[in-house]
Design a protein around this motif. Structure first.
Motif, PDB file in Angstrom:
ATOM      1  N   LYS A  22      -7.031   0.537  14.349  1.00 16.93           N
ATOM      2  CA  LYS A  22      -6.788   0.019  13.000  1.00 16.93           C
ATOM      3  C   LYS A  22      -5.603   0.770  12.393  1.00 16.93           C
ATOM      4  O   LYS A  22      -5.521   1.992  12.488  1.00 16.93           O
ATOM      5  N   ALA A  37       1.098   5.585   0.305  1.00 18.57           N
ATOM      6  CA  ALA A  37       0.464   6.801   0.822  1.00 18.57           C
ATOM      7  C   ALA A  37       0.207   7.794  -0.311  1.00 18.57           C
ATOM      8  O   ALA A  37       0.925   7.826  -1.315  1.00 18.57           O
ATOM      9  N   ASP A  61      -2.954   2.115   9.397  1.00 17.08           N
ATOM     10  CA  ASP A  61      -2.783   2.493   7.996  1.00 17.08           C
ATOM     11  C   ASP A  61      -1.372   2.039   7.621  1.00 17.08           C
ATOM     12  O   ASP A  61      -0.378   2.648   8.023  1.00 17.08           O
ATOM     13  N   TYR A  62      -1.288   0.947   6.864  1.00 15.07           N
ATOM     14  CA  TYR A  62       0.011   0.351   6.556  1.00 15.07           C
ATOM     15  C   TYR A  62       0.884   1.223   5.666  1.00 15.07           C
ATOM     16  O   TYR A  62       2.099   1.041   5.614  1.00 15.07           O
ATOM     17  N   SER A  63       0.279   2.173   4.947  1.00 16.42           N
ATOM     18  CA  SER A  63       1.028   2.913   3.925  1.00 16.42           C
ATOM     19  C   SER A  63       1.805   4.100   4.471  1.00 16.42           C
ATOM     20  O   SER A  63       2.721   4.583   3.808  1.00 16.42           O
ATOM     21  N   VAL A  64       1.464   4.587   5.654  1.00 20.76           N
ATOM     22  CA  VAL A  64       2.041   5.847   6.138  1.00 20.76           C
ATOM     23  C   VAL A  64       3.331   5.616   6.916  1.00 20.76           C
ATOM     24  O   VAL A  64       3.650   4.501   7.310  1.00 20.76           O
ATOM     25  N   GLY A  88      -1.075   7.409  11.629  1.00 22.97           N
ATOM     26  CA  GLY A  88      -1.906   6.219  11.489  1.00 22.97           C
ATOM     27  C   GLY A  88      -1.115   4.935  11.397  1.00 22.97           C
ATOM     28  O   GLY A  88      -1.682   3.852  11.237  1.00 22.97           O
ATOM     29  N   GLY A  89       0.217   5.040  11.498  1.00 22.49           N
ATOM     30  CA  GLY A  89       1.069   3.873  11.333  1.00 22.49           C
ATOM     31  C   GLY A  89       1.279   3.052  12.587  1.00 22.49           C
ATOM     32  O   GLY A  89       1.919   2.006  12.528  1.00 22.49           O
ATOM     33  N   SER A 139       1.992  10.306   3.998  1.00 24.90           N
ATOM     34  CA  SER A 139       0.737  10.580   4.686  1.00 24.90           C
ATOM     35  C   SER A 139      -0.457  10.428   3.748  1.00 24.90           C
ATOM     36  O   SER A 139      -0.332  10.596   2.527  1.00 24.90           O
ATOM     37  N   ASN A 140      -1.603  10.134   4.328  1.00 27.22           N
ATOM     38  CA  ASN A 140      -2.854  10.134   3.567  1.00 27.22           C
ATOM     39  C   ASN A 140      -3.715  11.342   3.904  1.00 27.22           C
ATOM     40  O   ASN A 140      -4.885  11.404   3.526  1.00 27.22           O
ATOM     41  N   ARG A 141      -3.133  12.294   4.623  1.00 27.47           N
ATOM     42  CA  ARG A 141      -3.775  13.602   4.810  1.00 27.47           C
ATOM     43  C   ARG A 141      -2.786  14.673   4.358  1.00 27.47           C
ATOM     44  O   ARG A 141      -1.583  14.570   4.601  1.00 27.47           O
ATOM     45  N   PRO A 145       0.830  -1.212   0.000  1.00 23.35           N
ATOM     46  CA  PRO A 145       0.000   0.000   0.000  1.00 23.35           C
ATOM     47  C   PRO A 145       0.860   1.256   0.000  1.00 23.35           C
ATOM     48  O   PRO A 145       1.904   1.299   0.664  1.00 23.35           O
TER      49      PRO A 145
END
Length: 433
Positions: free
Chosen positions: A372, A333, A374-377, A363-364, A400-402, A331
């Protein structure tokens, strides 16, 4: 026998008998001892400590409180490695593949992360399809076939430790050396391995902040291992800055794969080769640690360790294409944001635990056990302690996803210092054999 008398004995600074420790462990597992009395004894142990004999007895009674894996059907000396945890510490993943490539069985039972430290299982679950929960028989069969499996705890391993650890967490008795040692070793002994190398981290990003505390913990762990007839040794290694460059689940898998291709960060490769050298001796594949280290370097650079990792991923349900195309499988980000240096100079400080917290806030990582991920960050360091930097150079990249990461940027700026001069920290302080 009464629990209140056991509490009084330890509160008074006296050693507990084997019978008293057995009574305590049995009562914890059965639920007959209420949490408030268990907590009272944990606090007494925190302040009064335990003798070497008490530590060994507590460990063995906790180990015997549940299941014990029988790995005798796996040929050879089974060698495992445990780390007390840190930021960017993905060591177990490439190390296990390196040692397995030497023909040494590595049946590794790992855990999840909480707070600023990452968990091996979380990193592996960033690989689509990878199963960390498999049956005991499948675990044994895979180690026979591949010499390697990395899974979560199977069955009912050390149930006393599970209950005691939960109370330690809420009574501020986590950093008690006898309780840490008992927790780690009860699970490792129950896991059935023959030999164990323990990586005790020290510094800002570690559980043990001082070298003296790290040395005391390492000695306690090794003493317990030797008392039960296990080959056991420990290294004390640095965690004042993150290990390697990547912090974050998918990012650390990508870095692990790069290392297995001979393209990993120098500090991570040095640590893996050093620990692997000891594991090679324990596993009977090398006569000296120097010979073992040379063998580890060889399998890293000839592709055998990478092949071991790929086989494990495939046999545990993961997408083996991750080895050839990490970015295409893992995944990713949405945003990549560089953190520019505000001045020129030399990086003199990177506070590891705060960098880990920054990754967690993206989120990591978990703030609570049921969060839960977030595997990508995560974060990738572009400069480390001792590196020169010009104003405007990227110190690191935030994944980041933000889009708005001003809070993360502020936290990182507050915990990275640039000075006129600095020296890279020692990576490996000492070994305890």
């Amino acid at each position: 026998m009464r629990m209140v008398d056991i509490i009084h004995t330890k509160r008074s600074g006296e050693a507990l008998s084997d019978e008293q420790i057995q009574y305590f462990v049995d009562g914890v597992v059965s639920g007959d001892i209420p949490d408030y009395q268990t907590s009272a004894l944990l606090m007494a142990i925190f302040f009064q400590g335990m003798t070497k004999e008490e530590q060994s007895t507590l460990t063995m009674k906790m180990m015997a409180s549940g299941d014990h894996l029988d790995l005798s059907g796996i040929p050879g000396v089974k060698v495992d490695k445990h780390s007390t945890g840190g930021v960017g510490d993905k060591t177990s993943i490439p190390l296990a593949a390196v040692v397995a490539a030497l023909g040494i069985p590595v049946p590794m039972i790992s855990g999840r992360g909480l707070g600023h430290t990452g968990g091996t299982l979380d990193k592996l679950e960033a690989i689509p399809g990878y199963q960390v929960e498999i049956s005991e028989q499948d675990f044994i069969n895979q180690v026979k076939k591949d010499k390697l499996a990395i899974i979560g705890a199977t069955g009912n391993i050390a149930p006393a430790d599970k209950k005691i650890y939960a109370l330690r967490d809420v009574t501020d008795t986590v950093d008690s050396i006898p309780l840490i040692a008992g927790s780690i070793m009860s699970k490792k002994i129950a896991s059935g391995t023959d030999a164990l190398v323990i990586d005790v981290k020290t510094g800002a990003g570690a559980f043990m902040k001082t070298l003296a505390d790290s040395r005391a913990l390492a000695k306690a762990l090794v003493d317990i291992g030797k008392d039960v007839g296990m080959q056991c040794m420990a290294l004390i290694t640095d965690m004042n800055q993150p290990l390697g460059n990547a912090i974050g689940n998918a990012l650390e898998i990508e870095e692990s794969i790069a290392l297995l291709k001979g393209k990993g960060p120098a500090d991570l490769e040095k640590l893996i080769v050093t620990i692997g050298g000891y594991m090679a001796v324990m596993g009977g594949k090398a006569k000296t640690t120097e010979q073992g280290q040379a063998q580890c370097l060889e399998v890293i650079h000839n592709g055998k360790a990478l092949a071991s990792f790929k086989a494990m991923v495939q046999d545990q349900g993961g997408d083996p294409k991750v080895v050839d195309d990490p970015k295409g499988v893992l995944p990713q980000a949405t945003y990549r944001i560089d953190l520019p240096a505000k001045q020129s100079g030399v990086v003199s400080k990177i506070v590891a635990d705060e960098v880990g917290i920054a990754s967690m806030l993206l989120g990591g990582g978990r703030q609570k056990a049921d969060d839960k991920l977030d595997y990508s960050v995560g974060i990738v360091l572009r400069k480390k302690i001792g590196d020169s930097v010009q104003a405007g150079d990227a110190l690191l990249t935030i994944y980041s996803n933000r889009k708005n990461v001003e809070d993360i940027q502020k936290l990182l700026y507050d915990n990275i210092e640039i000075s006129d001069a600095a020296q890279a920290p020692t990576l490996i302080y000492e070994t305890i054999e």
